[in-house]
Design a protein around this motif. Structure first.
Motif, PDB file in Angstrom:
ATOM      1  N   UNK A  75     -17.611 -25.776 -20.036  1.00 34.63           N
ATOM      2  CA  UNK A  75     -16.212 -26.500 -20.352  1.00 34.63           C
ATOM      3  C   UNK A  75     -15.054 -25.810 -19.651  1.00 34.63           C
ATOM      4  N   UNK A  76     -15.179 -24.508 -19.750  1.00 31.56           N
ATOM      5  CA  UNK A  76     -13.951 -23.777 -19.151  1.00 31.56           C
ATOM      6  C   UNK A  76     -13.919 -23.893 -17.709  1.00 31.56           C
ATOM      7  N   UNK A 101     -11.422 -18.768 -14.172  1.00 31.96           N
ATOM      8  CA  UNK A 101     -10.068 -19.008 -14.064  1.00 31.96           C
ATOM      9  C   UNK A 101      -9.716 -19.177 -12.581  1.00 31.96           C
ATOM     10  N   UNK A 102      -9.775 -17.955 -11.990  1.00 33.90           N
ATOM     11  CA  UNK A 102      -9.786 -18.025 -10.425  1.00 33.90           C
ATOM     12  C   UNK A 102     -10.541 -18.786  -9.575  1.00 33.90           C
ATOM     13  N   UNK A 108     -19.052 -12.878 -16.692  1.00 32.28           N
ATOM     14  CA  UNK A 108     -17.716 -13.410 -16.631  1.00 32.28           C
ATOM     15  C   UNK A 108     -17.056 -13.138 -15.312  1.00 32.28           C
ATOM     16  N   UNK A 109     -18.059 -12.441 -14.417  1.00 30.60           N
ATOM     17  CA  UNK A 109     -17.286 -12.249 -13.093  1.00 30.60           C
ATOM     18  C   UNK A 109     -18.035 -13.074 -12.034  1.00 30.60           C
ATOM     19  N   UNK A 151     -11.516 -22.772  -5.881  1.00 30.23           N
ATOM     20  CA  UNK A 151     -12.692 -23.308  -5.211  1.00 30.23           C
ATOM     21  C   UNK A 151     -13.098 -24.540  -6.205  1.00 30.23           C
ATOM     22  N   UNK A 152     -12.065 -24.956  -6.936  1.00 28.84           N
ATOM     23  CA  UNK A 152     -12.264 -26.341  -7.864  1.00 28.84           C
ATOM     24  C   UNK A 152     -12.444 -27.269  -6.967  1.00 28.84           C
TER      25      UNK A 152
END
Length: 430
Positions: free
Chosen positions: A350-351, A312-313, A274-275, A318-319
């Motif tokens: 998806x997330x 999320x970050x 998750x990181x 970086x999206x």
């Protein structure tokens, strides 16, 4: 009662011999076997006709000094530990320790604990025949090393893929190492992180040499450790030529990147637990991105350590990154597609993944082009760790497709385009 003159001379000679013998090694330390022994060593004769050039990029290799019979080198900043001051003495010669760790060179046989060191020894300075034992064959990519292990010519300290931590006491057992007679005891080449467990397991019964390459923050600094291992294994000339090639090719790739028309924005790495870590400005990985003329969000944050982000970050920061490098699963695969990557963890995809422009536009690259058949070993971390010129050339090729870089990809491959996703930019590199 006073000794007669002849007796006093004999006693003085014996005392001098004992002092010299004691000065060649730390108290209680076992002397490792060495090769190509000099007969009747003459201190006035130069026994190091091939010498490495002065250190140019590595900041943890200090105080390099040659004499006729020994070489002094200090390895500093070993992950916060005190520096280690080495004196490498030509086999068959004597030298006072002067407070240094004395090692006779070249060693008759070595244990190599780290895969990057193994690549230095096997490929760059061509001393594989000296290697008797390696740390873990299952994390080793080199096909030649794996063949030698299978044939019993090299032993693996870790005998099973289910084991992860080497049991260093096994190095004292000839039935495990295959090292006996004139080749025993061997010299251990270990990473600095292994010093404490190594000493706890073998005490002073085996000598070891360690390096500070992981404390180097530049690719050329890490690669320059080929000179250090060239000294240890008496391959200084070969090591010097290898490093000159690396520096020349790295510089050529960097100049090509600097001439590119634009700098693509980049996301690097892969999430674990998750990181997701992103390199700071002064971290080793960040130097590659800068020299490849790519734009990373943290390239000017002044940090030495990586920044750990949530999914999320990553999307927020970086999206919009145009390229994602070093993506992949474990065990590794040289043929993973982007659709397969997205299907591996639908919730994460998806997330996070499907919200990244690099994924939507199919600009995702893996560094698993060269992995072992079982996918457990990756040559990017083995050879690539000591051949930064090859990594940089790959990055310039993928970041700047309009720049003509000689050769072909070494460690990277493209994952292809995704199914069912639309790229918001018609020409990402236009």
């Amino acid at each position: 009662m006073a000794l007669p003159r002849g007796g006093r001379l004999a006693a003085a000679a014996l005392l001098l011999a004992l002092l010299l013998a004691g000065a060649t090694a730390p108290t209680g330390a076992a002397a490792q076997a060495c090769a190509n022994r000099v007969r009747n060593c003459d201190p006035s004769r130069n026994y190091f006709t091939n010498r490495v050039k002065p250190i140019a990029h590595a900041t943890t290799i200090r105080g390099l000094r040659y004499t006729n019979t020994y070489v002094d080198v200090t390895i500093a900043a070993l992950e916060g530990k005190p520096p280690i001051r080495y004196r490498f003495v030509r086999c068959g010669c004597r030298a006072p320790s002067s407070g240094r760790v004395v090692i006779s060179i070249p060693p008759a046989a070595v244990y190599v604990g780290d895969t990057s060191t193994l690549s230095q020894v096997a490929l760059e300075i061509r001393a594989l025949n000296t290697v008797a034992v390696i740390g873990n064959v299952f994390s080793t990519y080199s096909p030649e090393v794996r063949r030698r292990v299978a044939a019993g010519r090299i032993r693996s300290l870790i005998p099973s893929a289910a084991e992860f931590s080497p049991k260093y006491a096994r190095l004292l057992d000839a039935s495990v190492t295959g090292v006996s007679g004139s080749r025993a005891p061997l010299l251990a080449l270990i990473p600095s992180r292994a010093i404490k467990p190594f000493r706890a397991a073998v005490g002073n019964r085996l000598r070891f040499v360690t390096s500070g390459e992981l404390d180097e923050v530049t690719p050329l600094g890490r690669a320059e450790y080929v000179k250090f291992f060239g000294i240890v294994l008496d391959r200084s000339g070969t090591a010097d030529r290898a490093y000159d090639t690396i520096v020349r090719r790295y510089g050529a790739a960097k100049r090509l990147a600097a001439g590119a028309r634009r700098r693509p924005s980049v996301l690097t790495g892969f999430p674990f637990g998750g990181k997701w870590n992103q390199p700071g400005e002064k971290e080793y990985a960040a130097r590659f991105l800068a020299d490849a003329n790519a734009d990373h969000r943290y390239q000017s944050n002044g940090k030495v350590l990586a920044t750990t982000l949530s999914g999320a970050q990553i999307v927020r920061q970086f999206g919009s990154a145009e390229v994602w490098v070093n993506a992949g699963l474990y065990p590794g695969s040289p043929s993973l597609t982007l659709d397969e990557l997205l299907a591996d963890d639908p919730k994460l995809s998806n997330a996070v993944f499907k919200k990244l422009r690099s994924v939507q536009c199919g600009r995702v690259w893996s560094n698993q082009r060269q992995v072992s058949p079982d996918g457990l070993a990756n040559n990017y971390f083995e050879e690539g760790a000591v051949r930064p010129d090859k990594i940089l050339s790959d990055l310039v090729r993928l970041f700047h497709p309009n720049v003509r870089v000689p050769g072909t990809f070494n460690y990277y491959y493209w994952l292809g385009r995704p199914s069912g996703l639309k790229c918001p930019t018609s020409n990402l590199f236009g």
